[in-house]
Motif scaffolding. Structure first.
Motif, short mmCIF file in Angstrom:
data_model
loop_
_atom_site.label_atom_id
_atom_site.label_comp_id
_atom_site.label_asym_id
_atom_site.label_seq_id
_atom_site.Cartn_x
_atom_site.Cartn_y
_atom_site.Cartn_z
N PRO A 132 0.79 -1.41 0.13
CA PRO A 132 0.09 -0.08 -0.11
C PRO A 132 0.74 1.42 -0.01
CG PRO A 132 -0.24 -0.99 2.14
CD PRO A 132 0.66 -2.09 1.15
N ASN A 133 2.12 1.05 0.35
CA ASN A 133 3.00 2.27 0.38
C ASN A 133 3.86 2.64 -0.86
OD1 ASN A 133 2.54 2.94 3.30
ND2 ASN A 133 3.81 0.93 3.69
N PHE A 134 3.62 1.78 -1.95
CA PHE A 134 4.24 2.01 -3.21
C PHE A 134 3.33 2.80 -4.00
CE2 PHE A 134 4.91 0.37 -7.77
CZ PHE A 134 6.10 0.78 -7.80
N LYS A 135 4.05 3.88 -4.45
CA LYS A 135 3.27 4.95 -5.23
C LYS A 135 3.23 5.09 -6.82
CE LYS A 135 2.31 6.68 -1.10
NZ LYS A 135 0.88 6.34 -0.63
N GLY A 136 4.37 4.08 -7.10
CA GLY A 136 4.27 3.97 -8.84
C GLY A 136 4.67 5.43 -9.54
N TYR A 137 4.09 5.56 -10.50
CA TYR A 137 4.40 6.68 -11.40
C TYR A 137 3.24 7.92 -11.14
CZ TYR A 137 8.01 4.13 -13.71
OH TYR A 137 9.31 3.43 -13.98
N ALA A 138 3.76 8.98 -10.56
CA ALA A 138 2.86 10.06 -10.51
C ALA A 138 2.71 10.89 -11.69
CB ALA A 138 3.22 11.01 -9.37
N TYR A 139 1.66 11.43 -12.21
CA TYR A 139 1.45 12.25 -13.45
C TYR A 139 2.30 13.47 -13.11
CZ TYR A 139 -0.83 15.21 -16.91
OH TYR A 139 -1.15 16.08 -18.04
N ASP A 140 3.28 13.49 -14.41
CA ASP A 140 4.64 14.49 -14.38
C ASP A 140 4.95 14.62 -15.75
OD1 ASP A 140 6.79 16.15 -14.01
OD2 ASP A 140 7.14 14.99 -11.92
N VAL A 141 4.32 15.59 -16.46
CA VAL A 141 4.72 15.75 -17.83
C VAL A 141 6.12 16.43 -17.97
CG1 VAL A 141 4.11 17.23 -19.75
CG2 VAL A 141 2.38 16.57 -18.42
N GLU A 142 6.75 17.14 -17.06
CA GLU A 142 7.94 17.83 -17.37
C GLU A 142 8.94 16.42 -17.08
OE1 GLU A 142 8.73 20.65 -18.43
OE2 GLU A 142 6.85 20.97 -18.69
N LYS A 143 8.59 15.57 -16.19
CA LYS A 143 9.64 14.58 -15.99
C LYS A 143 9.64 13.38 -17.23
CE LYS A 143 10.45 12.93 -12.05
NZ LYS A 143 10.51 12.27 -10.66
N ALA A 144 8.48 13.51 -17.71
CA ALA A 144 8.11 12.76 -18.96
C ALA A 144 8.99 13.07 -19.97
CB ALA A 144 6.98 12.30 -19.21
N ARG A 145 8.87 14.63 -20.33
CA ARG A 145 9.73 15.21 -21.41
C ARG A 145 11.20 15.09 -21.16
NH1 ARG A 145 5.69 20.35 -21.16
NH2 ARG A 145 4.11 19.48 -22.76
N LYS A 146 11.70 15.06 -20.05
CA LYS A 146 13.14 15.05 -19.70
C LYS A 146 13.60 13.68 -19.78
CE LYS A 146 16.38 15.61 -16.15
NZ LYS A 146 16.76 16.01 -14.76
N LEU A 147 12.67 12.72 -19.65
CA LEU A 147 13.28 11.27 -19.93
C LEU A 147 13.28 10.94 -21.51
CD1 LEU A 147 11.32 9.66 -17.01
CD2 LEU A 147 13.75 9.35 -17.41
N LEU A 148 12.21 11.69 -22.33
CA LEU A 148 12.28 11.24 -23.58
C LEU A 148 13.56 12.18 -24.29
CD1 LEU A 148 10.12 9.79 -25.10
CD2 LEU A 148 9.12 12.04 -25.62
N ALA A 149 13.74 13.24 -23.82
CA ALA A 149 15.03 14.07 -24.40
C ALA A 149 16.12 13.08 -24.01
CB ALA A 149 14.95 15.29 -23.77
N GLU A 150 16.31 12.48 -22.98
CA GLU A 150 17.54 11.89 -22.52
C GLU A 150 17.60 10.62 -23.54
OE1 GLU A 150 17.45 11.05 -18.36
OE2 GLU A 150 17.70 13.19 -17.81
N ALA A 151 16.64 10.17 -23.76
CA ALA A 151 16.48 8.79 -24.62
C ALA A 151 16.93 9.27 -26.05
CB ALA A 151 15.28 8.27 -24.42
N GLY A 152 17.05 10.45 -26.48
CA GLY A 152 17.23 11.04 -27.81
C GLY A 152 15.94 11.41 -28.61
N TYR A 153 15.01 11.81 -27.81
CA TYR A 153 13.64 12.27 -28.60
C TYR A 153 13.25 13.60 -28.04
CZ TYR A 153 13.78 7.40 -30.29
OH TYR A 153 14.23 6.25 -30.74
N PRO A 154 13.87 14.73 -28.03
CA PRO A 154 13.51 15.82 -27.48
C PRO A 154 12.33 16.42 -28.09
CG PRO A 154 15.32 16.35 -28.76
CD PRO A 154 15.30 14.78 -28.66
#
Length: 543
Positions: A354-376
């Protein structure tokens, strides 16, 4: 030997139990009322919707919930689940498990008969499980039973029999495992472990099944209906209803099913999402029908295929998980009592954290990860097909929401709707789909049935192509561990590892919400949902 005739699953935390009790009270989940069964209408027919063609009704091949729904009424195994997920006797009247958890000895009831009239003996269980493990059978569920001693040698053609299966006498059946396998007794309660008569098995057995169950096949019309008739010689007593009529619909036509229910053409129906709020608040429904709500052991998710770039990069998969607002999707679209899924394991399964929170909705973090993967900003990210078999309005809306959320970070997804279940399962089993929308419903109430079955690299239902040697090792160790608390710890650690690599976007957990006609009595809908309803206990009582 340690006697274990009715072992119980320790599944619910105090908080979860409170939630379940509330739902049971609010939804008026129905319990059998045997005191009124003598008023049941004789010769009654019970009409059940099937949202898709069930395929083969052969225990060795059953993987879909629709086939389980039908087959559990035709077949029996050694043990079965009750509505509270306890393991209770079926054809085995009692059993013992050795102290090292490797030897299971079952003592069979005498006089249990197949639908062809022959008595069931222990040798029939030897045949049934050995047939399932036979490489010529090509059973998709053989891996569930691969821990039986000698199963590997038999599968590889090094032995003519499975050494771990034996019948010391006609009413004693023994299974020896090569090592402890904690979920094994639960697996024996699934329809895959049902007994079948050797003399009836042939190329068409999946179309004309013969079992020991409370109902026997009467008529099968593909795409239309499957009709079962009561087995008057059933060992636990004949069913109350005379006929069980499964009406087949195509591709999850929930709205059509519900309309037929309102016309009185069906005796039960799953509540479509867009009608849930109306139904629980409208007297026309609350006064005229019976409402049943039961939390389910399931996960609705979007799988991402790691064998197809760019989903071979964990940062892309993480970006997808951060980009989709599952809380809003549940609140505004799925509704009907479903809850957002933070991880792979649903509440009610040992190992749920019950303490595991998973992935919260975070557009900026998503964009950052996508850019790091080579898809800015999504540049050069190829459009990705997302496959589903469901054509319901609810699923369409969920996919449209995912399209919108992912477009915000520059990812374009294109929904592809399979013509039928066969096409869909073929596409995802062959790992041709970059993404797919699916649901996993527990076959047996154990974390193994989610984490191992979906994520072990050698699992046939790992349709994401997920591979992690450390996860494989932890899952294999958890299967051998018989200490309950140690297993819980192992599964929680494994779930966090899997979720960090994000092979799936966890969407939500469905609650089983059904309406029943007022004349239906004795209905039991447990945590495994509609496929596990014991229709033999149901009666029809019209005034």
């Amino acid at each position: 030997m340690k006697k274990n005739s009715t072992p119980k699953f320790r599944l619910m935390s105090a908080a979860i139990v409170s939630v379940l009790l509330f739902l049971l009270w609010a939804g008026s989940v129905l319990a059998a009322d045997s005191s009124k069964n003598d008023q049941a209408k004789p010769g009654a027919e019970y009409r059940v919707p099937l949202a898709s063609e069930p395929g083969k009704l052969d225990p060795a091949y059953i993987t879909s919930v629709y086939a389980v729904n039908v087959a559990l009424n035709i077949f029996d195994g050694l043990v079965e689940f009750d509505k509270d997920l306890n393991i209770v006797p079926a054809i085995a009247r009692r059993w013992m498990i050795s102290r090292d958890h490797r030897t299971y000895t079952f003592f069979l009831r005498k006089g249990v008969k197949f639908h062809n009239g022959r008595e069931v003996i222990a040798a029939d269980f030897v045949y049934s499980l050995q047939r399932l493990l036979d490489p010529e059978t090509q059973s998709p569920v053989a891996s569930f039973f691969s821990h039986i001693l000698g199963a590997s040698e038999f599968h590889e053609g090094k032995s003519q029999t499975v050494n771990g299966l034996s019948a010391p006498d006609p009413y004693t059946f023994k299974i020896e495992l090569r090592e402890p396998f904690a979920p094994f007794i639960s697996i024996l309660a699934t329809v895959n472990a049902a007994v079948v008569p050797k003399e009836a098995v042939g190329p068409d057995f999946g179309k004309t099944p013969v079992g020991t169950g409370p109902f026997r096949l009467h008529t099968r019309e593909p795409g239309n209906r499957i009709v079962l008739s009561a087995n008057k010689a059933y060992f636990a007593g004949p069913p109350i209803i005379e006929t069980l009529n499964f009406r087949i619909y195509s591709n999850d036509q929930w709205e059509v099913i519900f309309n037929d229910f309102e016309k009185g053409l069906l005796d039960q129906a799953f509540i479509p999402s867009d009608k849930y709020d109306e139904i629980i608040a409208t007297s026309r429904y609350t006064k005229n029908y019976q409402f049943s709500s039961t939390p389910g052991l399931n996960l609705v998710y979007i799988g991402m295929n790691q064998s197809i770039p760019p989903f071979d990069d964990h940062r892309v998969r993480q970006a997808v998980s951060y980009a989709v607002d599952t809380e809003t999707i549940v609140r505004e679209i799925t509704k009907r009592g479903s809850v957002p899924a933070k991880g792979v394991l649903p509440p009610g399964i040992a190992g749920f954290d019950p303490n595991f929170k998973g992935y919260a909705y975070d557009v900026e973090k998503a964009r950052k990860l996508l850019a790091e993967a080579g898809y800015p900003k999504g540049e050069n990210f190829p459009p990705a097909d997302i496959w589903t078999v469901s054509k319901s309005e609810n699923v369409r809306k969920q996919l449209e929401a995912c399209q919108k959320y992912l477009a915000e970070i520059g990812i374009q997804i294109i929904p592809r709707f399979a013509k039928n279940w066969k096409e869909f399962i073929g596409v995802i089993n062959d790992k041709k789909a970059p993404m797919f929308y699916a649901a996993w419903y527990a076959d047996y109430p154990d974390a193994d049935n989610f984490l191992y079955v979906l994520f072990h690299s050698r699992s046939s239902t790992n349709r994401m192509g997920y591979k992690n040697a450390e996860v494989d090792k932890m899952l294999e160790q958890a299967r051998r561990e018989t200490d309950y608390l140690k297993r819980v710890t192992m599964y929680r650690k494994t779930e966090r590892t899997v979720m960090n690599e994000a092979p799936v976007l966890c969407l939500h957990i469905n609650t089983f919400n059904n309406l029943l006609q007022p004349w239906v009595k004795g209905m039991e809908i447990g945590y495994l949902g509609a496929p596990y309803i014991p229709f033999r206990k149901v009666s029809i009582r019209r005034r």
